[in-house]
Design a protein around this motif. Structure first.
Motif, PDB file in Angstrom:
ATOM      1  N   LEU A   3       1.128  -1.157  -0.095  1.00 46.20           N
ATOM      2  CA  LEU A   3       0.135   0.057  -0.004  1.00 46.20           C
ATOM      3  C   LEU A   3       1.040   1.313   0.149  1.00 46.20           C
ATOM      4  O   LEU A   3       1.492   1.617   0.871  1.00 46.20           O
ATOM      5  CB  LEU A   3      -1.018  -0.134   1.365  1.00 46.20           C
ATOM      6  N   GLU A   4       1.227   1.801  -1.062  1.00 51.89           N
ATOM      7  CA  GLU A   4       1.959   2.650  -1.249  1.00 51.89           C
ATOM      8  C   GLU A   4       1.623   3.937  -2.282  1.00 51.89           C
ATOM      9  O   GLU A   4       0.594   3.852  -2.784  1.00 51.89           O
ATOM     10  CB  GLU A   4       3.631   2.407  -1.779  1.00 51.89           C
ATOM     11  N   SER A   5       2.258   5.126  -2.375  1.00 51.58           N
ATOM     12  CA  SER A   5       1.935   6.155  -3.220  1.00 51.58           C
ATOM     13  C   SER A   5       2.382   6.159  -4.439  1.00 51.58           C
ATOM     14  O   SER A   5       3.710   5.743  -4.692  1.00 51.58           O
ATOM     15  CB  SER A   5       2.554   7.440  -2.610  1.00 51.58           C
ATOM     16  N   ALA A   6       1.736   6.327  -5.651  1.00 47.29           N
ATOM     17  CA  ALA A   6       2.407   6.518  -6.916  1.00 47.29           C
ATOM     18  C   ALA A   6       3.167   7.609  -6.746  1.00 47.29           C
ATOM     19  O   ALA A   6       3.910   7.536  -7.684  1.00 47.29           O
ATOM     20  CB  ALA A   6       0.946   6.689  -7.913  1.00 47.29           C
ATOM     21  N   THR A   7       3.196   8.444  -6.274  1.00 43.65           N
ATOM     22  CA  THR A   7       3.995   9.650  -6.182  1.00 43.65           C
ATOM     23  C   THR A   7       5.394   9.169  -5.909  1.00 43.65           C
ATOM     24  O   THR A   7       6.518   9.419  -6.593  1.00 43.65           O
ATOM     25  CB  THR A   7       3.706  10.345  -4.858  1.00 43.65           C
ATOM     26  N   LEU A   8       5.724   8.258  -4.872  1.00 43.36           N
ATOM     27  CA  LEU A   8       7.042   7.341  -4.737  1.00 43.36           C
ATOM     28  C   LEU A   8       7.483   6.444  -5.696  1.00 43.36           C
ATOM     29  O   LEU A   8       8.406   5.989  -6.082  1.00 43.36           O
ATOM     30  CB  LEU A   8       7.171   6.800  -3.287  1.00 43.36           C
ATOM     31  N   ALA A   9       6.238   5.780  -6.330  1.00 45.26           N
ATOM     32  CA  ALA A   9       6.542   4.542  -7.216  1.00 45.26           C
ATOM     33  C   ALA A   9       6.304   4.780  -8.598  1.00 45.26           C
ATOM     34  O   ALA A   9       6.001   3.787  -9.343  1.00 45.26           O
ATOM     35  CB  ALA A   9       5.590   3.315  -6.667  1.00 45.26           C
ATOM     36  N   MET A  10       6.492   6.114  -9.055  1.00 45.34           N
ATOM     37  CA  MET A  10       6.425   6.533 -10.292  1.00 45.34           C
ATOM     38  C   MET A  10       7.355   5.661 -11.429  1.00 45.34           C
ATOM     39  O   MET A  10       6.837   5.320 -12.374  1.00 45.34           O
ATOM     40  CB  MET A  10       6.612   7.948 -10.173  1.00 45.34           C
ATOM     41  N   ALA A  11       8.422   5.663 -11.049  1.00 41.92           N
ATOM     42  CA  ALA A  11       9.282   4.958 -12.087  1.00 41.92           C
ATOM     43  C   ALA A  11       8.944   3.569 -12.308  1.00 41.92           C
ATOM     44  O   ALA A  11       8.949   3.216 -13.340  1.00 41.92           O
ATOM     45  CB  ALA A  11      10.850   4.911 -11.442  1.00 41.92           C
ATOM     46  N   GLU A  12       8.499   2.827 -11.237  1.00 39.04           N
ATOM     47  CA  GLU A  12       8.125   1.533 -11.355  1.00 39.04           C
ATOM     48  C   GLU A  12       6.789   1.340 -12.065  1.00 39.04           C
ATOM     49  O   GLU A  12       6.709   0.456 -12.917  1.00 39.04           O
ATOM     50  CB  GLU A  12       8.016   0.754  -9.881  1.00 39.04           C
ATOM     51  N   LEU A  13       5.828   2.197 -11.844  1.00 43.04           N
ATOM     52  CA  LEU A  13       4.614   2.428 -12.630  1.00 43.04           C
ATOM     53  C   LEU A  13       5.076   2.540 -14.093  1.00 43.04           C
ATOM     54  O   LEU A  13       4.062   1.906 -14.966  1.00 43.04           O
ATOM     55  CB  LEU A  13       3.685   3.226 -12.140  1.00 43.04           C
ATOM     56  N   ALA A  14       5.691   3.542 -14.363  1.00 41.81           N
ATOM     57  CA  ALA A  14       6.189   3.852 -15.643  1.00 41.81           C
ATOM     58  C   ALA A  14       6.825   2.853 -16.526  1.00 41.81           C
ATOM     59  O   ALA A  14       6.337   2.401 -17.580  1.00 41.81           O
ATOM     60  CB  ALA A  14       7.349   5.202 -15.587  1.00 41.81           C
ATOM     61  N   GLU A  15       7.818   1.814 -16.066  1.00 44.56           N
ATOM     62  CA  GLU A  15       8.339   0.942 -16.552  1.00 44.56           C
ATOM     63  C   GLU A  15       7.610  -0.493 -16.343  1.00 44.56           C
ATOM     64  O   GLU A  15       7.838  -1.508 -16.969  1.00 44.56           O
ATOM     65  CB  GLU A  15       9.666   0.567 -15.787  1.00 44.56           C
ATOM     66  N   GLY A  16       6.211  -0.439 -15.635  1.00 44.01           N
ATOM     67  CA  GLY A  16       5.427  -1.532 -15.469  1.00 44.01           C
ATOM     68  C   GLY A  16       6.004  -2.518 -14.985  1.00 44.01           C
ATOM     69  O   GLY A  16       5.304  -3.768 -14.585  1.00 44.01           O
ATOM     70  N   SER A  17       6.820  -2.265 -13.937  1.00 44.64           N
ATOM     71  CA  SER A  17       7.139  -3.453 -12.928  1.00 44.64           C
ATOM     72  C   SER A  17       6.171  -3.463 -11.649  1.00 44.64           C
ATOM     73  O   SER A  17       6.293  -4.223 -10.755  1.00 44.64           O
ATOM     74  CB  SER A  17       8.568  -3.249 -12.343  1.00 44.64           C
ATOM     75  N   LEU A  18       5.275  -2.550 -11.523  1.00 45.06           N
ATOM     76  CA  LEU A  18       4.338  -2.463 -10.499  1.00 45.06           C
ATOM     77  C   LEU A  18       3.152  -1.912 -11.260  1.00 45.06           C
ATOM     78  O   LEU A  18       3.343  -1.409 -12.187  1.00 45.06           O
ATOM     79  CB  LEU A  18       4.620  -1.421  -9.447  1.00 45.06           C
ATOM     80  N   VAL A  19       1.979  -2.545 -10.774  1.00 48.14           N
ATOM     81  CA  VAL A  19       0.787  -2.302 -11.572  1.00 48.14           C
ATOM     82  C   VAL A  19      -0.179  -2.295 -10.406  1.00 48.14           C
ATOM     83  O   VAL A  19      -0.354  -2.723  -9.063  1.00 48.14           O
ATOM     84  CB  VAL A  19       0.046  -3.327 -12.416  1.00 48.14           C
ATOM     85  N   PRO A  20      -1.477  -1.401 -10.512  1.00 45.93           N
ATOM     86  CA  PRO A  20      -2.322  -1.247  -9.429  1.00 45.93           C
ATOM     87  C   PRO A  20      -3.175  -2.682  -9.413  1.00 45.93           C
ATOM     88  O   PRO A  20      -3.296  -3.397 -10.171  1.00 45.93           O
ATOM     89  CB  PRO A  20      -3.406  -0.425 -10.003  1.00 45.93           C
ATOM     90  N   LEU A  21      -3.512  -2.820  -8.203  1.00 46.30           N
ATOM     91  CA  LEU A  21      -4.049  -4.294  -7.925  1.00 46.30           C
ATOM     92  C   LEU A  21      -5.387  -4.592  -8.430  1.00 46.30           C
ATOM     93  O   LEU A  21      -5.662  -5.771  -9.053  1.00 46.30           O
ATOM     94  CB  LEU A  21      -4.174  -4.552  -6.250  1.00 46.30           C
ATOM     95  N   SER A  22      -6.126  -3.347  -8.184  1.00 45.35           N
ATOM     96  CA  SER A  22      -7.504  -3.443  -9.170  1.00 45.35           C
ATOM     97  C   SER A  22      -7.937  -2.051  -9.179  1.00 45.35           C
ATOM     98  O   SER A  22      -7.750  -1.155  -8.335  1.00 45.35           O
ATOM     99  CB  SER A  22      -8.307  -4.161  -8.087  1.00 45.35           C
TER     100      SER A  22
END
Length: 315
Positions: free
Chosen positions: A237-256
């Motif tokens: 449970l984290e902030s997209a603010t801190l996980a932006m790089a991972e979201l951009a590269e696709g290594s993290l995705v929203p659970l639902s």
């Protein structure tokens, strides 16, 4: 006369002539009177003329000495003025910041790159600054913005949602089906121990029952929690603010996409009123504000593309 002027002797001569004596020159220069006298004799020998004559206990400039003094004192005055200007400029570009490691490492390097002439000092100590006893200009604090006696300006919002690696999400769906609440019940939950919104509060907000909050993985650094989720070890449970790089590269995705993204002010620019007026602090505040606006717009757009709905909440 040698072409190489003895500049050390010139400094001693100028001070002696300006202050009217060897003793005063020695005090200003922080050396002994005998050392000053030795330099004066060396300069007279090099110049081949007498620069001072004694009248009782006083040193009086000769005609040659007066000519040399007028030239040298003007030159040294110019040098001192330039040195003072350089020091003022350096002070204007000297900035000491305390910030959390998760925020600082990922963002402040860009400020340093775009301001190479600045003397930027970044302290990633976990405690807030004591502005009365520490040499810190400002804090970038994670909190709710309530620090009595200090100016607190919101900089960046958290955009909080459950995140996991795509492979881990696929295994969860295969195990329990697509129901969002079942995904949470079956997931291994990774806890960011210092986050404002943690799993117990989030589950209560979402109205999900039957969730085991054993939290086998708990970290006091968001960067470590994010990395654990990136490695496929659970849901964070984290902030997209801190996980932006991972979201951009696709290594993290929203659970639902069924889970709303909760947005609230989380990062603040904090300092005493007296510091806020400094040019360096104002310049940094303007930069971080523009940087935060750009980053937030990008995060919102990426989450919206993923089908998430963002709602503002009070913490």
């Amino acid at each position: 006369m040698s072409r190489d002027l003895n500049l050390t002797a010139m400094v001693h001569f100028e001070a002696t002539a300006r202050l009217g004596g060897v003793t005063r020159a020695a005090e200003e220069l922080g050396i002994s009177a005998s050392a000053v006298s030795q330099q004066l004799r060396a300069l007279e020998q090099q110049m081949g003329v007498q620069l001072f004559r004694r009248e009782g206990r006083r040193l009086v400039l000769t005609l040659d000495g007066e000519r040399l003094f007028q030239a040298s004192t003007g030159a040294f005055r110019t040098i001192r003025d330039v040195r003072a200007a350089i020091q003022r400029q350096r002070q204007a570009h000297l900035l000491s910041i305390r910030t959390s490691p998760s925020f600082g490492v990922r963002r402040l390097a860009r400020f340093a790159e775009s301001h190479p002439d600045w003397d930027l000092r970044i302290d990633a100590a976990p405690d807030f600054s004591d502005f009365e006893t520490e040499s810190v200009d400002l804090d970038l604090r994670y909190g709710i913005g309530n620090w009595p006696g200090l100016v607190a300006e919101p900089v960046l919002n958290d955009l909080v949602l459950p995140l996991c690696a795509p492979g881990y999400l696929a295994r969860l769906r295969a195990e329990c089906g697509p129901d969002p609440a079942d995904l949470i019940r079956a997931a291994r939950l990774i806890d960011s121990a210092k986050a404002h919104l943690r799993w117990d509060g989030w589950v209560a907000r979402m109205g999900i029952d039957g969730v085991t909050l054993a939290l086998p993985y708990r970290f006091d650094r968001s960067s470590m929690s994010i990395q654990m989720a990136r490695d496929g070890m659970g849901v964070v449970l984290e902030s997209a603010t801190l996980a932006m790089a991972e979201l951009a590269e696709g290594s993290l995705v929203p659970l639902s996409p069924a889970f709303e993204v909760l947005e609230f002010p989380a990062y603040w620019l904090v300092c005493p009123t007296r510091q806020r007026a400094r040019r360096a602090v104002r310049a940094f505040a303007d930069w971080i504000g523009a940087e935060a606006a750009r980053h937030t717009a990008e995060a919102r757009a990426r989450l919206t593309e993923a089908g998430a709905r963002i709602v503002s909440v009070d913490m």
